[in-house]
Design a protein around this motif. Structure first.
Motif, mmCIF file in Angstrom:
data_model
loop_
_atom_site.group_PDB
_atom_site.id
_atom_site.type_symbol
_atom_site.label_atom_id
_atom_site.label_comp_id
_atom_site.label_asym_id
_atom_site.label_seq_id
_atom_site.Cartn_x
_atom_site.Cartn_y
_atom_site.Cartn_z
ATOM 1 N N TYR A 69 31.734 42.268 42.518
ATOM 2 C CA TYR A 69 31.702 41.986 40.946
ATOM 3 C C TYR A 69 32.504 42.542 40.145
ATOM 4 N N ILE A 70 32.822 44.070 40.424
ATOM 5 C CA ILE A 70 33.744 44.705 39.703
ATOM 6 C C ILE A 70 35.065 44.148 39.804
ATOM 7 N N LEU A 71 35.539 43.956 40.947
ATOM 8 C CA LEU A 71 36.845 43.241 41.114
ATOM 9 C C LEU A 71 37.068 41.935 40.489
ATOM 10 N N LEU A 72 36.025 40.979 40.392
ATOM 11 C CA LEU A 72 36.114 39.967 39.740
ATOM 12 C C LEU A 72 35.954 40.106 37.935
ATOM 13 N N LEU A 73 35.310 41.046 37.788
ATOM 14 C CA LEU A 73 35.045 41.418 36.158
ATOM 15 C C LEU A 73 36.504 41.925 35.848
ATOM 16 N N THR A 74 37.416 42.749 36.610
ATOM 17 C CA THR A 74 38.718 43.425 36.212
ATOM 18 C C THR A 74 39.560 42.191 36.285
ATOM 19 N N VAL A 75 39.509 41.346 37.200
ATOM 20 C CA VAL A 75 40.563 40.103 37.193
ATOM 21 C C VAL A 75 40.351 39.309 35.952
ATOM 22 N N ALA A 77 38.794 40.123 33.154
ATOM 23 C CA ALA A 77 39.366 40.827 32.066
ATOM 24 C C ALA A 77 40.987 40.944 31.922
ATOM 25 N N SER A 78 41.541 41.067 32.886
ATOM 26 C CA SER A 78 42.982 41.230 32.828
ATOM 27 C C SER A 78 43.550 39.720 32.279
ATOM 28 N N ILE A 79 42.986 38.758 32.836
ATOM 29 C CA ILE A 79 43.416 37.343 32.678
ATOM 30 C C ILE A 79 43.304 37.083 30.942
ATOM 31 N N ILE A 80 41.813 37.519 30.243
ATOM 32 C CA ILE A 80 41.739 37.504 28.980
ATOM 33 C C ILE A 80 42.729 38.245 28.115
ATOM 34 N N LEU A 81 42.874 39.407 28.695
ATOM 35 C CA LEU A 81 43.711 40.421 27.810
ATOM 36 C C LEU A 81 45.235 39.807 27.947
ATOM 37 N N ALA A 82 45.593 39.223 28.908
ATOM 38 C CA ALA A 82 46.901 38.846 29.042
ATOM 39 C C ALA A 82 47.223 37.472 28.288
#
Length: 84
Positions: A69-75, A77-82
């Protein structure tokens, strides 16, 4: 002559089971904004507590689900920020 009855009590890992179920529900209900965070955090805490008790199988599974879940949340979040 009286027969003696032997009662065998099987002790499980209630915290590990609770952590697994809550982490799984948090992952399944990821589309619900606040509820998924509450379920995920409780699942993580109960899984960590369950790691210090015997029969660690479901506690380990709850920790793995929480880490995914942490890994999916990080991915995400990085896609949204990119994209910004």
């Amino acid at each position: 002559m009286e027969e003696e009855k032997v009662v065998v009590v099987k002790q499980g890992n209630g915290m590990g089971v609770a952590g697994f179920v809550l982490a799984l529900l948090g992952l399944i209900l990821c589309w619900v904004p606040i509820l998924n965070w509450i379920l995920w955090i409780l699942g993580l805490v109960f899984s960590i507590i369950g790691m210090f008790k015997p029969k660690k199988g479901l506690a380990i599974a709850g920790l793995v689900i929480s880490c995914l879940y942490i890994l999916l949340l990080t991915v995400f979040a990085s896609i949204i920020l990119a994209a910004l």
